[in-house]
Design an enzyme around this catalytic site. Structure first.
Site, short mmCIF file in Angstrom:
data_model
loop_
_atom_site.label_atom_id
_atom_site.label_comp_id
_atom_site.label_asym_id
_atom_site.label_seq_id
_atom_site.Cartn_x
_atom_site.Cartn_y
_atom_site.Cartn_z
CB CYS A 81 -0.97 -0.24 1.26
SG CYS A 81 -2.04 -1.26 0.98
CB CYS A 162 -4.25 -1.17 -1.36
SG CYS A 162 -2.55 -1.35 -1.21
#
Ligand code: APR
Length: 262
Positions: A81, A162
């Protein structure tokens, strides 16, 4: 008038399949695994075979993203992420930047992007099943072996991303900040999941020697903001993000924009 000639080795405007493609693909695959042991074991000849199966002996203008489905499966990778860095019209700068810092990952730093970056390939119906003379250029036909591959990998990259996603755009380029037909607009933004992506942060970077044609408050950025928000994604924008400007300044230290003491 005479009809179209039946010519089995049709000419296309792009370069042909890269010489030694198989060795390059397999070599880069092992190279990537040695640089990133965390990715686990990839079957490099298996990956080559998936590419061959996607295009060999087929019309190079009839290759869809669907044809690369198996390749996408065997090459799947987790993206940490907050590391994804997308771009449009900053190909050179963005990759100089990711070489200089470990903080971001562009498509070309992912497994599939690294293995296939800069290569050409396409099939032909007759022996040996691959065309080493010509391949369709990017825009020559809609569903060609190269553009469909990059659309597939870009979609997979956007889906796997993400957290905070950054985007490097070119504030000195003419016209639209991100072309209407760019991969960024047509593939990556629509494939980002608002449930896993917390924010899309655009960096508008001017060439250090170039004009400031676009900035966060210009029309083309507001339009892009609208497009991103339409996809239920949170938007933010930064003009001349300092870490990138620092890289530009390391290359042109005497430029006025590099003389800041703040
Ligand atoms: N004609 C020729 N080449 C093209 C075209 C086109 N219509 N579209 C894309 N390309 C190829 C070229 O090689 C070009 O350098 O893609 C490259 C990037 O095109 P840009 O307009 O600069 O940007 P974009 O289309 O948004 O693609 C970059 O997509 O691959 C992903 O993650 C990557 O975010 C990045 C974005």
């Amino acid at each position: 008038a005479p009809g179209p000639q039946k010519n089995p080795s049709k000419k296309y405007n792009g370069a042909g399949t890269t010489t030694n493609l198989r060795n390059i693909v397999i070599g880069r695959c092992y190279h990537y695994m040695s640089l990133h042991p965390g990715i686990g074991d990839k079957n490099c000849s298996g990956i080559w075979q998936e590419l061959v199966d996607a295009v060999q002996r087929k019309d190079p203008c009839k290759i869809t993203e669907e044809d690369y489905k198996h390749l996408a499966l065997v090459a799947a990778q987790t993206i940490p992420c907050n590391k994804t860095l997308l771009w449009s019209r900053t190909n050179e700068l963005v990759h100089r930047y990711t070489k200089a810092t470990e903080n971001f990952i562009t498509l070309e730093d992912t497994f599939l992007g690294f293995v296939f970056n800069g290569l050409m390939w396409c099939g032909k119906k007759i022996r040996p099943g691959m065309n080493f003379k010509f391949c369709p250029a990017w825009n020559e036909c809609e569903h060609n072996s190269i553009s469909s591959f990059w659309k597939m990998t870009s979609a997979a990259f956007a889906q796997a991303s993400c957290g905070l996603v950054n985007v490097m755009l070119n504030g000195s380029a003419d016209g639209d900040i991100a072309r209407k037909k760019s991969i960024l607009r047509t593939v990556e933004i629509p494939n980002m999941d608002p449930k896993t992506i917390s924010e899309v942060r655009v960096w508008v970077i001017d060439d250090i020697q170039g004009e400031d044609k676009n900035s966060c408050n210009s029309k083309s950025l507001l339009e892009l903001q609208h497009y991103i928000q339409e996809h239920k994604l949170k938007y933010s924008c930064i003009d001349n993000y300092r870490p990138v400007q620092a890289l530009q300044c390391s290359e042109s230290p005497d430029h006025a924009a590099c003389n800041r003491c703040d």
